[in-house]
Motif scaffolding. Sequence first.
Motif, PDB file in Angstrom:
ATOM      1  N   GLU A  40       0.812  -1.221   0.000  1.00 53.50           N
ATOM      2  CA  GLU A  40       0.000   0.000   0.000  1.00 53.50           C
ATOM      3  C   GLU A  40       0.845   1.272   0.000  1.00 53.50           C
ATOM      4  O   GLU A  40       0.584   2.203  -0.775  1.00 53.50           O
ATOM      5  CB  GLU A  40      -0.916   0.000   1.226  1.00 53.50           C
ATOM      6  CG  GLU A  40      -1.792   1.239   1.355  1.00 53.50           C
ATOM      7  CD  GLU A  40      -2.608   1.243   2.632  1.00 53.50           C
ATOM      8  OE1 GLU A  40      -3.108   2.327   3.003  1.00 53.50           O
ATOM      9  OE2 GLU A  40      -2.741   0.183   3.281  1.00 53.50           O
ATOM     10  N   ILE A  41       1.899   1.325   0.844  1.00 51.57           N
ATOM     11  CA  ILE A  41       2.639   2.577   1.012  1.00 51.57           C
ATOM     12  C   ILE A  41       4.095   2.496   0.561  1.00 51.57           C
ATOM     13  O   ILE A  41       4.782   3.516   0.516  1.00 51.57           O
ATOM     14  CB  ILE A  41       2.586   3.066   2.481  1.00 51.57           C
ATOM     15  CG1 ILE A  41       3.318   2.089   3.414  1.00 51.57           C
ATOM     16  CG2 ILE A  41       1.145   3.263   2.927  1.00 51.57           C
ATOM     17  CD1 ILE A  41       3.386   2.556   4.861  1.00 51.57           C
ATOM     18  N   LEU A 127       2.737 -10.458  -2.414  1.00 53.68           N
ATOM     19  CA  LEU A 127       4.140 -10.625  -2.022  1.00 53.68           C
ATOM     20  C   LEU A 127       5.040 -10.599  -3.243  1.00 53.68           C
ATOM     21  O   LEU A 127       6.133 -10.010  -3.208  1.00 53.68           O
ATOM     22  CB  LEU A 127       4.320 -11.930  -1.247  1.00 53.68           C
ATOM     23  CG  LEU A 127       5.752 -12.263  -0.809  1.00 53.68           C
ATOM     24  CD1 LEU A 127       6.349 -11.132   0.029  1.00 53.68           C
ATOM     25  CD2 LEU A 127       5.789 -13.577  -0.040  1.00 53.68           C
ATOM     26  N   CYS A 128       4.602 -11.211  -4.335  1.00 53.22           N
ATOM     27  CA  CYS A 128       5.387 -11.182  -5.573  1.00 53.22           C
ATOM     28  C   CYS A 128       5.592  -9.760  -6.052  1.00 53.22           C
ATOM     29  O   CYS A 128       6.678  -9.385  -6.494  1.00 53.22           O
ATOM     30  CB  CYS A 128       4.697 -12.019  -6.652  1.00 53.22           C
ATOM     31  SG  CYS A 128       5.585 -12.058  -8.227  1.00 53.22           S
ATOM     32  N   LYS A 129       4.552  -8.934  -5.977  1.00 51.38           N
ATOM     33  CA  LYS A 129       4.676  -7.525  -6.354  1.00 51.38           C
ATOM     34  C   LYS A 129       5.733  -6.830  -5.504  1.00 51.38           C
ATOM     35  O   LYS A 129       6.517  -6.014  -6.006  1.00 51.38           O
ATOM     36  CB  LYS A 129       3.335  -6.811  -6.183  1.00 51.38           C
ATOM     37  CG  LYS A 129       2.282  -7.169  -7.212  1.00 51.38           C
ATOM     38  CD  LYS A 129       0.940  -6.542  -6.871  1.00 51.38           C
ATOM     39  CE  LYS A 129       1.037  -5.025  -6.780  1.00 51.38           C
ATOM     40  NZ  LYS A 129      -0.272  -4.432  -6.398  1.00 51.38           N
ATOM     41  N   ILE A 130       5.759  -7.153  -4.213  1.00 45.75           N
ATOM     42  CA  ILE A 130       6.753  -6.562  -3.317  1.00 45.75           C
ATOM     43  C   ILE A 130       8.157  -7.014  -3.712  1.00 45.75           C
ATOM     44  O   ILE A 130       9.097  -6.215  -3.729  1.00 45.75           O
ATOM     45  CB  ILE A 130       6.446  -6.941  -1.856  1.00 45.75           C
ATOM     46  CG1 ILE A 130       5.162  -6.236  -1.402  1.00 45.75           C
ATOM     47  CG2 ILE A 130       7.609  -6.579  -0.935  1.00 45.75           C
ATOM     48  CD1 ILE A 130       4.666  -6.678  -0.049  1.00 45.75           C
ATOM     49  N   ILE A 131       8.310  -8.297  -4.032  1.00 44.66           N
ATOM     50  CA  ILE A 131       9.620  -8.804  -4.448  1.00 44.66           C
ATOM     51  C   ILE A 131      10.073  -8.103  -5.716  1.00 44.66           C
ATOM     52  O   ILE A 131      11.239  -7.703  -5.851  1.00 44.66           O
ATOM     53  CB  ILE A 131       9.572 -10.332  -4.655  1.00 44.66           C
ATOM     54  CG1 ILE A 131       9.207 -11.047  -3.352  1.00 44.66           C
ATOM     55  CG2 ILE A 131      10.911 -10.840  -5.187  1.00 44.66           C
ATOM     56  CD1 ILE A 131      10.164 -10.789  -2.204  1.00 44.66           C
ATOM     57  N   VAL A 132       9.183  -7.915  -6.661  1.00 48.15           N
ATOM     58  CA  VAL A 132       9.509  -7.227  -7.910  1.00 48.15           C
ATOM     59  C   VAL A 132       9.967  -5.798  -7.640  1.00 48.15           C
ATOM     60  O   VAL A 132      10.963  -5.327  -8.193  1.00 48.15           O
ATOM     61  CB  VAL A 132       8.296  -7.226  -8.871  1.00 48.15           C
ATOM     62  CG1 VAL A 132       8.514  -6.248 -10.025  1.00 48.15           C
ATOM     63  CG2 VAL A 132       8.045  -8.631  -9.408  1.00 48.15           C
ATOM     64  N   ASN A 133       9.261  -5.111  -6.751  1.00 46.93           N
ATOM     65  CA  ASN A 133       9.527  -3.696  -6.520  1.00 46.93           C
ATOM     66  C   ASN A 133      10.569  -3.416  -5.444  1.00 46.93           C
ATOM     67  O   ASN A 133      11.247  -2.383  -5.500  1.00 46.93           O
ATOM     68  CB  ASN A 133       8.226  -2.980  -6.138  1.00 46.93           C
ATOM     69  CG  ASN A 133       7.263  -2.868  -7.298  1.00 46.93           C
ATOM     70  OD1 ASN A 133       7.590  -2.328  -8.339  1.00 46.93           O
ATOM     71  ND2 ASN A 133       6.051  -3.383  -7.126  1.00 46.93           N
TER      72      ASN A 133
END
Length: 223
Positions: A40-41, A127-133
């Motif tokens: 989110e942030i 979680l995958c989005k977080i790993i990517v970013n």
Amino acid sequence: MKNLLSVLKIAVPHQVFIKDPETSDLGKRIVENSILLIDEIGFDHFTFKKLGTKIGSNESSIYRYFESKHKLLLYLSSWYWAWLEYQLVIETFSILDAKSKLEKAISILTKTVAIDSNFSHINEAILCKIIVNENSKSFLTKEVDKENNDGYFEIYKRLITRLEEMILAVKPEYEFALSLASSILEGSLHQHFLKEHFPSITNCKNGKTPTNFFIQLVENTLK
């Protein structure tokens, strides 16, 4: 074989946590909501104080599990790589043809992630989005060499060596198997990032995926 995931515990290096969050309801809520809040942030604006407010708990209670948000990010990234490793092992176990096994492995490691119902407190797609970013922030630090020596990245490195072995099974004389394996894993994250944020500089769009790209790349490389 896929049903094995429902009974396997994702093993994360103990160095990254003070208390294993999988051992309590609070720990699982910390992990679950940290994923949602970081998404989110963003990790830069993420704090334990904000997480404590989100889960209705004192900030100090989070520090009983993780000594810093850096260690929490290491936990999340390690969990993600271990989850992918389990899928890689289970879904390629019965494939005898080396080329088919490698192609399946690349597909697993580069695909767009869907939620895995076996782990209800973790949204793997987010979680995958977080790993990517955010994954690079787990190792682009001054402490990376010490943390590497202490075993913080053992799952990530083991996943790459598993892929290296599959590459060599296809072409034993290929001298850059480890470099190719690590390039696939890191390159996949980069292509997913470009697809989301800089689509004008990637061909992974309009029905073409990072998986398509890396399968073609590896096939041409190992001819």
